[in-house]
Design a protein around this motif. Structure first.
Motif, PDB file in Angstrom:
ATOM      1  N   LEU A 160       0.840  -1.185   0.000  1.00  7.93           N
ATOM      2  CA  LEU A 160       0.000   0.000   0.000  1.00  7.93           C
ATOM      3  C   LEU A 160       0.876   1.236   0.000  1.00  7.93           C
ATOM      4  O   LEU A 160       1.824   1.327   0.771  1.00  7.93           O
ATOM      5  CB  LEU A 160      -0.902   0.007   1.245  1.00  7.93           C
ATOM      6  CG  LEU A 160      -1.674   1.278   1.530  1.00  7.93           C
ATOM      7  CD1 LEU A 160      -2.733   1.515   0.466  1.00  7.93           C
ATOM      8  CD2 LEU A 160      -2.306   1.223   2.907  1.00  7.93           C
ATOM      9  N   ASP A 161       0.560   2.170  -0.877  1.00  7.25           N
ATOM     10  CA  ASP A 161       1.171   3.490  -0.810  1.00  7.25           C
ATOM     11  C   ASP A 161       0.035   4.470  -0.534  1.00  7.25           C
ATOM     12  O   ASP A 161      -0.742   4.799  -1.437  1.00  7.25           O
ATOM     13  CB  ASP A 161       1.896   3.861  -2.094  1.00  7.25           C
ATOM     14  CG  ASP A 161       2.716   5.132  -1.928  1.00  7.25           C
ATOM     15  OD1 ASP A 161       2.246   6.064  -1.234  1.00  7.25           O
ATOM     16  OD2 ASP A 161       3.815   5.214  -2.480  1.00  7.25           O
ATOM     17  N   PRO A 162      -0.090   4.910   0.702  1.00 12.64           N
ATOM     18  CA  PRO A 162      -1.212   5.774   1.070  1.00 12.64           C
ATOM     19  C   PRO A 162      -1.105   7.200   0.521  1.00 12.64           C
ATOM     20  O   PRO A 162      -2.069   7.951   0.587  1.00 12.64           O
ATOM     21  CB  PRO A 162      -1.170   5.780   2.600  1.00 12.64           C
ATOM     22  CG  PRO A 162       0.259   5.502   2.944  1.00 12.64           C
ATOM     23  CD  PRO A 162       0.790   4.623   1.835  1.00 12.64           C
ATOM     24  N   LYS A 163       0.034   7.557  -0.061  1.00  6.40           N
ATOM     25  CA  LYS A 163       0.228   8.923  -0.558  1.00  6.40           C
ATOM     26  C   LYS A 163      -0.001   9.056  -2.053  1.00  6.40           C
ATOM     27  O   LYS A 163      -0.104  10.164  -2.562  1.00  6.40           O
ATOM     28  CB  LYS A 163       1.623   9.403  -0.197  1.00  6.40           C
ATOM     29  CG  LYS A 163       1.835   9.503   1.297  1.00  6.40           C
ATOM     30  CD  LYS A 163       3.235   9.922   1.641  1.00  6.40           C
ATOM     31  CE  LYS A 163       3.393   9.924   3.155  1.00  6.40           C
ATOM     32  NZ  LYS A 163       4.770   9.990   3.571  1.00  6.40           N
ATOM     33  N   LEU A 164      -0.056   7.938  -2.774  1.00  6.71           N
ATOM     34  CA  LEU A 164      -0.292   8.002  -4.212  1.00  6.71           C
ATOM     35  C   LEU A 164      -1.781   8.133  -4.496  1.00  6.71           C
ATOM     36  O   LEU A 164      -2.617   7.671  -3.723  1.00  6.71           O
ATOM     37  CB  LEU A 164       0.211   6.739  -4.901  1.00  6.71           C
ATOM     38  CG  LEU A 164       1.704   6.629  -5.150  1.00  6.71           C
ATOM     39  CD1 LEU A 164       2.027   5.301  -5.830  1.00  6.71           C
ATOM     40  CD2 LEU A 164       2.204   7.773  -5.994  1.00  6.71           C
ATOM     41  N   THR A 165      -2.089   8.756  -5.606  1.00  2.00           N
ATOM     42  CA  THR A 165      -3.469   8.817  -6.077  1.00  2.00           C
ATOM     43  C   THR A 165      -3.557   8.004  -7.369  1.00  2.00           C
ATOM     44  O   THR A 165      -2.564   7.866  -8.094  1.00  2.00           O
ATOM     45  CB  THR A 165      -3.908  10.273  -6.343  1.00  2.00           C
ATOM     46  OG1 THR A 165      -3.046  10.839  -7.323  1.00  2.00           O
ATOM     47  CG2 THR A 165      -3.881  11.106  -5.071  1.00  2.00           C
ATOM     48  N   PRO A 166      -4.747   7.457  -7.687  1.00  2.00           N
ATOM     49  CA  PRO A 166      -4.883   6.634  -8.892  1.00  2.00           C
ATOM     50  C   PRO A 166      -4.523   7.345 -10.198  1.00  2.00           C
ATOM     51  O   PRO A 166      -4.157   6.688 -11.171  1.00  2.00           O
ATOM     52  CB  PRO A 166      -6.359   6.239  -8.874  1.00  2.00           C
ATOM     53  CG  PRO A 166      -6.720   6.255  -7.431  1.00  2.00           C
ATOM     54  CD  PRO A 166      -5.937   7.413  -6.857  1.00  2.00           C
TER      55      PRO A 166
END
Length: 190
Positions: A160-166
């Motif tokens: 999981l990368d919680p800082k990336l957006t799709p």
């Protein structure tokens, strides 16, 4: 005398060939990773990943730890056991069923949430939205890591990368490249 030696060596060679032919069906045949370097949800052979996720989810729903072990790498299975232990739980049928009671499962979510796929060597990665209704601006992207055994894919990890957006395609692609080539960076499994 030379004829006798030639005959003996011919018999030995034919015997070895015969043994080799008998053993041939039992030799495992490995194939290279069937996925291309970069792929999308509808690409050839991606169905192998989706079918694996269906078996994975079915094993979790039924609480079948052995069936789950056939869908994941030993490393993934060990990590799941360690995660359960940290929560004070045993890694067993009941905990698997409880997980699926609050989750729709990967097989239902991944095809709808598919962002990008990359493969290299014995690995394949699929980047997905956290949930199908997630907007492009919402934070969080998951990366499913698969290992190719030469015969089938196994789920190896979920990052999981919680800082990336799709919609952040360049950074998602860079992250996938780092994971594919062994520089996973900080790992947050879900």
């Amino acid at each position: 005398m030379a004829t006798d030696r030639a005959g003996k060596w011919s018999a030995v060679a034919l015997g070895a060939l015969g043994i080799g032919l008998l053993a041939l069906p039992w030799l495992q045949r490995t194939q290279p990773n069937p996925l291309p370097g970069s792929f999308h949800a509808g690409a050839p052979h991606v169905d192998l990943l989706f079918e694996l996720l269906k078996r994975h989810d079915a094993a979790c729903r039924s609480g079948d730890v052995q069936a789950l072990a056939e869908c994941v790498t030993a490393t993934r299975l060990q990590a799941l056991g360690e995660r359960a232990a940290k929560l004070g739980r045993a890694f067993e049928a009941e905990s698997l069923r409880e997980t699926m009671a609050v989750d729709v499962g990967l097989a239902a979510r991944v095809p709808q949430s598919f962002l990008a796929g990359q493969a290299f060597g014995a690995r394949a990665l699929v980047a997905v939205r956290l949930h199908p209704a997630q907007s492009d601006a919402d934070l969080g992207v998951q990366l499913l890591v698969f290992a190719w055994t030469g015969q089938q894919f196994l789920l190896d990890d979920i990052l999981l990368d919680p800082k990336l957006t799709p919609d952040d395609e360049p950074h998602i692609s860079a992250w996938m490249g780092r994971v594919l080539h062994g520089d996973d960076g900080p790992r947050q499994a879900k």
